[in-house]
Scaffold this motif. Structure first.
Motif, PDB file in Angstrom:
ATOM      1  N   VAL A   9       0.274  -1.182 -11.466  1.00  0.00           N
ATOM      2  CA  VAL A   9      -0.204  -2.564 -11.626  1.00  0.00           C
ATOM      3  C   VAL A   9      -0.028  -3.328 -10.318  1.00  0.00           C
ATOM      4  N   ASP A  10       1.130  -3.186  -9.691  1.00  0.00           N
ATOM      5  CA  ASP A  10       1.369  -3.867  -8.407  1.00  0.00           C
ATOM      6  C   ASP A  10       0.329  -3.451  -7.364  1.00  0.00           C
ATOM      7  N   THR A  11       0.011  -2.158  -7.321  1.00  0.00           N
ATOM      8  CA  THR A  11      -0.987  -1.652  -6.379  1.00  0.00           C
ATOM      9  C   THR A  11      -2.357  -2.245  -6.690  1.00  0.00           C
ATOM     10  N   LYS A  12      -2.727  -2.281  -7.956  1.00  0.00           N
ATOM     11  CA  LYS A  12      -4.022  -2.850  -8.362  1.00  0.00           C
ATOM     12  C   LYS A  12      -4.095  -4.334  -8.011  1.00  0.00           C
ATOM     13  N   LEU A  13      -3.007  -5.044  -8.262  1.00  0.00           N
ATOM     14  CA  LEU A  13      -2.980  -6.480  -7.957  1.00  0.00           C
ATOM     15  C   LEU A  13      -3.087  -6.727  -6.453  1.00  0.00           C
ATOM     16  N   ALA A  14      -2.371  -5.945  -5.689  1.00  0.00           N
ATOM     17  CA  ALA A  14      -2.412  -6.095  -4.239  1.00  0.00           C
ATOM     18  C   ALA A  14      -3.830  -5.840  -3.735  1.00  0.00           C
ATOM     19  N   LEU A  71      -6.042  -8.917  -4.670  1.00  0.00           N
ATOM     20  CA  LEU A  71      -5.730 -10.098  -3.877  1.00  0.00           C
ATOM     21  C   LEU A  71      -6.223  -9.972  -2.441  1.00  0.00           C
ATOM     22  N   ALA A  72      -6.330  -8.724  -1.956  1.00  0.00           N
ATOM     23  CA  ALA A  72      -6.750  -8.495  -0.578  1.00  0.00           C
ATOM     24  C   ALA A  72      -8.259  -8.710  -0.407  1.00  0.00           C
ATOM     25  N   LYS A  73      -9.003  -8.678  -1.490  1.00  0.00           N
ATOM     26  CA  LYS A  73     -10.474  -8.820  -1.410  1.00  0.00           C
ATOM     27  C   LYS A  73     -10.899 -10.236  -1.163  1.00  0.00           C
TER      28      LYS A  73
END
Length: 111
Positions: free
Chosen positions: A101-106, A109-111
């Motif tokens: 989840v943290d990876t998906k969120l990061a 947010l980077a987009k």
């Protein structure tokens, strides 16, 4: 959020969890320490949204029904299902899922 809405939500989730566990209202009430003469009526009132139990009673209901207390309060049905699934996962799998989840969120947010 209105009290009636949350009581109805709580009641709907409580009724579903109780039925899933196949426990009658009276037996559930007695199991959490309610008087046997009023147990069924009290659980019924919680399920119909007439009354919402204090948080301590919600915790006892959750324990008796083997669901997380948070499940009763989730407004989103998908989130409620995730809360149930989370409870059933071993700690190592929870840690893995959090990293995912943290990876998906990061990434979002980077987009």
């Amino acid at each position: 959020m209105t009290t009636q809405h949350s009581a109805s939500l709580f009641g709907r989730r409580l009724r579903g969890a109780r039925r899933q566990a196949d426990i009658p209202q009276d037996k559930l009430g007695v199991q959490i320490g309610l008087d046997e003469h009023t147990a069924s009526a009290r659980i019924s009132r919680y399920e119909t949204g007439v009354h919402e139990p204090p948080f301590e009673i919600a915790q006892k209901l959750a324990k008796a029904l083997c669901v997380p207390t948070a499940y009763f309060y989730c407004e989103d049905d998908d989130l409620a299902e995730l809360v149930l699934a989370w409870e059933r996962l071993p700690r190592s799998e929870r840690k893995h899922l959090r990293k995912l989840v943290d990876t998906k969120l990061a990434g979002s947010l980077a987009k």
